[in-house]
Design an enzyme around this catalytic site. Structure first.
Site, short mmCIF file in Angstrom:
data_model
loop_
_atom_site.label_atom_id
_atom_site.label_comp_id
_atom_site.label_asym_id
_atom_site.label_seq_id
_atom_site.Cartn_x
_atom_site.Cartn_y
_atom_site.Cartn_z
N ASP A 1 -7.03 -1.83 3.83
CA ASP A 1 -6.00 -3.05 3.30
C ASP A 1 -6.46 -4.39 3.85
O ASP A 1 -5.72 -5.30 3.73
CB ASP A 1 -4.55 -2.53 3.81
CG ASP A 1 -4.07 -1.16 3.16
OD1 ASP A 1 -4.24 -1.28 2.08
OD2 ASP A 1 -3.32 -0.43 4.06
N ASP B 1 -1.41 -0.68 6.26
CA ASP B 1 -1.80 -0.32 7.61
C ASP B 1 -3.26 0.26 7.67
O ASP B 1 -3.29 0.62 8.72
CB ASP B 1 -0.89 0.96 7.78
CG ASP B 1 -1.24 2.28 6.96
OD1 ASP B 1 -1.60 2.22 6.01
OD2 ASP B 1 -1.02 3.65 7.45
N ASP C 1 0.84 -1.02 -0.02
CA ASP C 1 0.09 0.12 0.00
C ASP C 1 0.92 1.24 0.01
O ASP C 1 1.99 1.19 0.38
CB ASP C 1 -0.95 -0.08 1.23
CG ASP C 1 -1.73 1.05 1.44
OD1 ASP C 1 -2.49 1.75 0.57
OD2 ASP C 1 -1.49 2.03 2.47
#
Length: 634
Positions: free
Chosen positions: A533, A529, A331
């Site tokens: 996600d 995080d 990410d």
């Protein structure tokens, strides 16, 4: 009184969650006491302690084995371990049988604990779903109602600071929406009449009215929860292999032992005492103690090694999987980057003092809590620019700020607010060039036109470039999956040195891209995080979360970087690969020893004491080999 009873309830739940581990530890303590007392003319007392250890440590696995046997109508490894332990006791080797039960109980307790932890992120997700919403009735009055009672077409009021209660579209008003719960983007998005809204996101500024377009059960936020549950229920290839191996192993041992109790008497002329004795010896030496010890000590040592260096594994299986990773998907916001925008460029109109203009801009922005405003204020503070508090401002939701000073009126905000044409022409079109670099540009306008522009960007973590380089040296492909636009994604990917990237990803599309990577490369890790996600972390072969991430990401992930140091990923992969080599050595050695003992038993070369020595000796050797994982890896 209610508080006390609630505490008692929580304490009771905690005890129940750890009951299996407590039983295993208690069994180990009893075995230790019995072992120490064995030479003090207290054999009866020692045997009694061993029996109690059998009952305490073996109850959970014996119960599980019996229930699974009845359910599946087939014996399993749990029953084989019980039979082997009982066989050891029958021939007088109480300690060996009790230790066998103890080892198996410990592994079962750790497995149970890990499974209990893995389901807690669902409750964390549910807490972010608003339970109540402001419903606007036909007469225009507002009433707070449970979200579950809302219907498609309902008109809702969302006040500043509140979470959007359902998926829908704005019918009145303009505001800034924190979309980080959905796409992970740290910079709020301006939403106007007709724009789409998602449940679980946060309304930052203006009060808005919205029309609910989807039932609560079909919101994007609800889909995230469903994706997490679905991904966690899918069995890994290793788990499927173990389940298949379990049935074959148990059947082979049981049938062999049954044959040993009968056939040698007729085929080789053994007396019945020798036949039964050899069958029991076979049951003992065929017990997979060494095989169990081949994996557990090495895994625990590796997990301890990793923990000392800021990498937390939620179970040995995740450490095992990490070594076979071929691709890692990252990410962007909060993972590769710091998650907070900073000023990268500050430009002013010709003929003005940059410090004076920055002081004015920061004085205006200091009265707003918008992330971009905070970044500009911090930029001025870093340059020791003094601020003025005697400025009146008017917040214009979705556009910017209108400020009033002794020198006139100033507009601070996006190009639409100050004028698209003026913004494009400022400093020979520098704004467009900055936007192409993935930066967000804020303008300040006075009566003469654009006086200043500040470019902001979420910057890379200091260790990101080195981390990507280390992973490439380890032969791993690196990919970025982000909810950001194409320009921002391309700029970050180039700066970090990533192999590829995919922009504008929602949680659903992240999972789709991840599944495609899994199809192509089979073993793929995901590093993230945020809440958005969570489905991808659960879908990946190995989910890796940043230690400062959301609770949902931490609970969903298999691995947590406690120090938020991306370079630890490469270290963990090296650790996993070394562990895999040691485990393979241990497994091969254990199988060879067990095979030799079984063959020697058929040939009547190995008696029970020698068989026990060979069996336990091989267990000790593989444990010592596994403890090599405590050493630091260069």
């Amino acid at each position: 009184m209610t508080i006390i009873s609630e505490k008692q309830k929580n304490t009771s739940i905690n005890w129940l969650e750890h009951l299996e581990l407590i039983a295993a530890i208690s069994s180990g303590i009893l075995i230790g006491i019995a072992w120490l007392m064995r030479n003090n003319d207290t054999d009866t007392f020692s045997v009694t302690l061993y029996i109690i250890a059998f009952l305490i440590g073996g109850f959970a696995k014996a119960k599980e084995g019996i229930e699974e046997t009845i359910k599946n109508k087939a014996l399993n490894v749990e029953m084989l371990m019980v039979f082997a332990a009982l066989g050891s006791a029958i021939i007088g080797y109480w300690a060996e049988g009790a230790i066998l039960i103890f080892i198996f109980a410990i592994s079962g307790a750790l497995e149970t604990y890990t499974l209990n932890k893995s389901h807690k992120e669902i409750s964390a997700l549910m807490e972010l779903q608003p339970e109540e919403a402001w419903l606007i009735k036909q007469d225009g009055t507002e009433i707070k109602v449970p979200t579950a009672t809302l219907k498609v077409g309902s008109i809702l009021l969302v006040k500043p600071g509140e979470r959007i209660p359902a998926d829908g579209a704005i019918t009145y008003g303009t505001t800034s929406i924190d979309m980080s719960a959905i796409n992970g983007e740290s910079i709020p998005v301006t939403k106007e009449t007709g724009d789409e809204l998602f449940a679980g996101t946060v309304n930052l500024s203006g009060a808005i009215q919205m029309e609910m377009t989807k039932p609560s059960s079909e919101t994007l936020f609800h889909k995230i929860i469903t994706l997490v549950q679905s991904a966690q229920s899918e069995k890994s290839p290793s788990q499927q292999f173990i389940e298949k191996f379990e049935g074959t192993y148990v059947k082979g041992v049981i049938f062999t032992v049954l044959f040993m109790m009968v056939l040698p008497h007729y085929l080789f002329g053994w007396d019945w005492t020798t036949t039964i004795y050899r069958a029991i010896v076979l049951l003992v030496v065929a017990s997979p103690c060494a095989l169990v010890a081949s994996i557990m000590p090495a895994t625990l040592a590796a997990v301890s090694n990793a923990a000392k260096r800021g990498v937390l594994f939620k179970g040995g299986v995740h450490l095992e999987h990490l070594g076979s990773i071929k691709t890692i998907a990252f990410d962007k916001t909060g993972t590769l980057t710091n998650g907070k925008p900073v000023v990268t460029d500050f430009l002013v109109r010709d003929g003005v003092n940059p410090d004076e203009v920055l002081a004015l801009l920061a004085s205006i922005e200091s009265q707003s809590n918008h992330p971009l405003a905070v970044a500009i204020t911090n930029y001025a503070a870093d340059k020791a620019i003094p601020l003025s508090r005697n400025i009146q401002i008017e917040d214009v939701p979705g556009h910017g700020i209108r400020a009033f000073t002794d020198n006139g009126e100033y507009l601070v905000g996006n190009p639409r607010f100050v004028g698209n044409k003026l913004a494009q022409e400022f400093q020979q079109g520098i704004a467009l060039a900055l936007a192409d670099e993935g930066k967000t540009v804020i303008f300040m306008k006075d009566s003469k036109g654009i006086i200043a522009a500040a470019a902001l960007q979420d910057t890379l973590r200091s260790e990101a470039v080195q981390a990507i380089k280390d992973l490439k040296n380890a032969g791993i492909l690196t990919v970025m999956l982000t909810g950001d636009n194409e320009k921002t994604a391309a700029a970050i990917a180039k700066e970090a040195g990533l192999d590829s990237y995919v922009a504008e990803c929602l949680p659903e599309t992240k999972v789709d891209h991840l599944k495609r990577l899994l199809t192509e490369y089979k073993n793929v890790a995901m590093v993230g995080d945020g809440i958005n996600d969570a489905p991808a972390l659960a879908t990946a072969t190995s989910g890796i979360a940043m230690g400062e991430g959301t609770d949902v990401a931490l609970e969903t992930a298999d691995i947590v970087l406690m120090r938020n140091d991306l370079t630890r990923i490469a270290y963990a992969i090296k650790l996993s690969r070394k562990m895999q080599r040691i485990v393979k050595q241990n497994v091969i050695f254990s199988i060879v020893v067990i095979t030799i003992l079984i063959v020697s038993n058929f040939m009547q070369v190995v008696d029970l004491p020698l068989g026990v020595i060979g069996h336990e000796g091989s267990t000790i050797l593989v444990i010592l080999n596994g403890l090599r994982m405590l050493n630091r890896i260069d």
